[in-house]
Write a protein that holds these residues in place. Structure first.
Motif, PDB file in Angstrom:
ATOM      1  N   GLY A 134      37.378  29.090  26.751  1.00 46.34           N
ATOM      2  CA  GLY A 134      37.811  30.455  27.080  1.00 46.34           C
ATOM      3  C   GLY A 134      38.873  30.967  26.123  1.00 46.34           C
ATOM      4  N   GLU A 135      39.829  30.106  25.770  1.00 50.80           N
ATOM      5  CA  GLU A 135      40.876  30.497  24.822  1.00 50.80           C
ATOM      6  C   GLU A 135      40.289  30.853  23.466  1.00 50.80           C
ATOM      7  N   SER A 138      38.050  34.072  23.731  1.00 51.97           N
ATOM      8  CA  SER A 138      38.854  35.286  23.922  1.00 51.97           C
ATOM      9  C   SER A 138      39.421  35.799  22.598  1.00 51.97           C
ATOM     10  N   ARG A 139      39.393  34.956  21.579  1.00 51.70           N
ATOM     11  CA  ARG A 139      39.867  35.343  20.245  1.00 51.70           C
ATOM     12  C   ARG A 139      38.711  35.779  19.337  1.00 51.70           C
TER      13      ARG A 139
END
Length: 172
Positions: A134-135, A138-139
């Motif tokens: 997710g991290e 999300s970028r």
């Protein structure tokens, strides 16, 4: 010949760098390490001897990353290892992945390769890997992972590691 600038975080004595540089050479690509970081002073000394490059220390003290195309990081694995306490993000070492994410926000590389223990895949019922995914997503990056055993690469050990990355291709 094209030169790929890369960063080597949690560099240890330089194993990922060595493999990356070897792979690049096999593709007729030059490499330039523009920043390395390793907190352990003994590992820093060996890295300096191996590459004539002294890594910066604690990743938490790095404000931003210089321009680069590829980010390498073998972030601490003790928190995710089958042999450890399995505290994950509840252990300070486990949270150091988020320092990588913070630094990616300062300069977005074209691609990244992260390495860790295979326990990262199943840690906390897979939620740890989903958090990392997710991290990264999300970028704006794609996200893949795969397991490799060092014994399949002519190394005298049976050691399975997970590699996390963004799919990419290198064009000359």
């Amino acid at each position: 010949m094209k030169t790929i600038r890369f960063i080597d975080l949690f560099s240890g004595i330089g194993g990922m760098r060595l493999a990356f540089e070897s792979a690049a050479r096999s593709l007729n690509l030059e490499t330039e390490c523009v920043l390395s970081s390793e907190i352990n002073s003994d590992a820093q000394l060996v890295y300096q001897k191996n590459f004539a490059d002294t890594p910066l220390g604690d990743i938490r003290l790095i404000d931003k990353l210089p321009e680069h195309e590829i980010l390498l990081a073998g972030f601490p694995c003790q928190s995710f290892s089958y042999a450890g306490k399995k505290e994950g993000f509840g252990d300070t070492r486990g949270t150091l992945f988020f320092e990588i994410a913070r630094l990616i926000d300062t300069f977005k590389p074209q691609a990244f390769i992260f390495e860790n223990v295979r326990g990262l895949v199943s840690h906390d019922g897979g939620r740890t890997l989903e958090t990392i995914k997710g991290e990264i997503k999300s970028r704006g990056y794609s996200f893949d992972y795969f397991l490799l055993n060092s014994s399949n690469f002519s190394l005298p050990q049976n050691r399975v590691r997970v590699y996390l990355g963004r799919r990419f291709s290198i064009r000359s």
